[in-house]
Design a protein around this motif. Structure first.
Motif, short mmCIF file in Angstrom:
data_model
loop_
_atom_site.label_atom_id
_atom_site.label_comp_id
_atom_site.label_asym_id
_atom_site.label_seq_id
_atom_site.Cartn_x
_atom_site.Cartn_y
_atom_site.Cartn_z
N ASP A 50 -25.04 57.81 38.90
CA ASP A 50 -24.25 58.94 38.41
C ASP A 50 -23.74 59.78 39.58
O ASP A 50 -24.30 59.77 40.68
CB ASP A 50 -25.10 59.86 37.55
N ASP A 51 -22.72 60.58 39.28
CA ASP A 51 -22.28 61.71 40.13
C ASP A 51 -21.39 61.32 41.31
O ASP A 51 -21.01 62.18 42.09
CB ASP A 51 -23.46 62.53 40.69
N HIS A 100 -18.48 60.39 33.45
CA HIS A 100 -19.56 61.38 33.65
C HIS A 100 -18.96 62.80 33.66
O HIS A 100 -19.45 63.67 34.37
CB HIS A 100 -20.30 61.07 34.94
N HIS A 104 -18.57 67.62 35.93
CA HIS A 104 -20.04 67.68 35.84
C HIS A 104 -20.51 69.00 35.26
O HIS A 104 -21.52 69.59 35.67
CB HIS A 104 -20.71 67.42 37.19
N PRO A 140 -23.79 64.92 31.69
CA PRO A 140 -24.45 65.57 32.81
C PRO A 140 -25.80 66.14 32.36
O PRO A 140 -25.89 66.75 31.29
CB PRO A 140 -23.48 66.68 33.21
N HIS A 193 -28.49 58.05 41.43
CA HIS A 193 -27.32 58.89 41.73
C HIS A 193 -26.67 58.51 43.07
O HIS A 193 -27.37 58.45 44.08
CB HIS A 193 -27.73 60.36 41.79
ZN LIG Z 1 -24.90 63.84 36.81
#
Ligand SMILES: [Zn+2]
Length: 233
Positions: A50-51, A100, A104, A140, A193
């Motif tokens: 993620d991210d 995502h 965020h 998130p 992440h």
């Molecule tokens: Zn995230």
């Protein structure tokens, strides 16, 4: 009316517990269709990141390529817009792209239309960069909220939670790797992440070092590393 409102009843404590489960519980379907693990009939599992994209994404792609592993990357719209070539390298190398949100944002701080805008805005950025729209969405902080059910339905997205959270934003690499390897099993979905909540200067070295330990350990245990779509098939 929103089925999301159907949380009332019982004591106040039970209602609060129920509401927290609805928002963050990995099996909750209250705010839209959601999955948290794949099929357990084969020794395959899905790593998810993620991210990103961020500076650290490239090192992760190198490692995954070295081990012939595929993964799913839940990209932040604004991060993808900041690094479009890096974002595209992820899909070009056969990994799967998920949504995502655009910035965020914590969805529980948004109105239903604000939630919709976060999801739809990310979807259009990613569709433009990758040439096709993602099918998977990760909230998130794992927090779903009002407005998400409609966004997921309109944009044909399914939520993806996890069976193992790597805690790679706060633990050293060896402990992250131990957590992931201990939780490995058929159909597992692991959350890691390749960015940190969209902060461009974030240090994701622990994630890269953890993945360097995780890939050989899972290979030794005969796990095939696949995308979310594949682990659910
Ligand atoms: Zn995230």
């Amino acid at each position: 009316m929103h089925s999301e409102w159907m949380l009332a009843g019982g004591t106040a404590g039970a209602a609060i517990g129920c509401a927290a489960w609805a928002v963050r519980g990995r099996a909750s379907q209250v705010f839209g269709r959601s999955v948290w693990r794949g099929s357990d009939n084969r020794p395959r599992l899905a790593l998810t990141f993620d991210d990103g994209p961020s500076f650290w994404t490239a090192a992760l792609l190198d490692l995954l390529g070295e081990w012939g592993a595929k993964a799913s990357f839940f990209q932040i719209g604004e991060a993808a817009r900041r690094h479009p070539e890096l974002a595209r390298r992820v899909s070009d190398e056969g990994h799967e792209i998920g949504n995502h949100t655009l910035s965020h944002a914590a969805l529980y701080a948004k109105t239903p239309s604000g939630v919709y805008g976060e999801v739809a805005g990310c979807q259009s950025v990613l569709e433009e960069i990758h040439g096709c729209a993602p099918r998977w969405f990760r909230a998130p902080y794992g927090c779903r909220w009002f407005g998400l059910r409609r966004a997921q339905r309109d944009l044909d997205l399914t939520g993806v939670m996890w069976s193992c959270l790597g805690l790679d934003w706060k633990l050293p690499a060896s402990r992250v790797a131990n957590r992931v390897v201990a939780a490995a099993g058929n159909g597992a979905i692991v959350c890691l992440h390749d960015g940190r909540a969209g902060r461009p200067d974030a240090d994701c070295r622990a994630t890269v070092d953890a993945v360097r330990l995780i890939l050989p350990a899972l290979r030794e245990r005969q796990f095939e590393l696949v995308t979310v779509s594949e682990v659910l098939a």
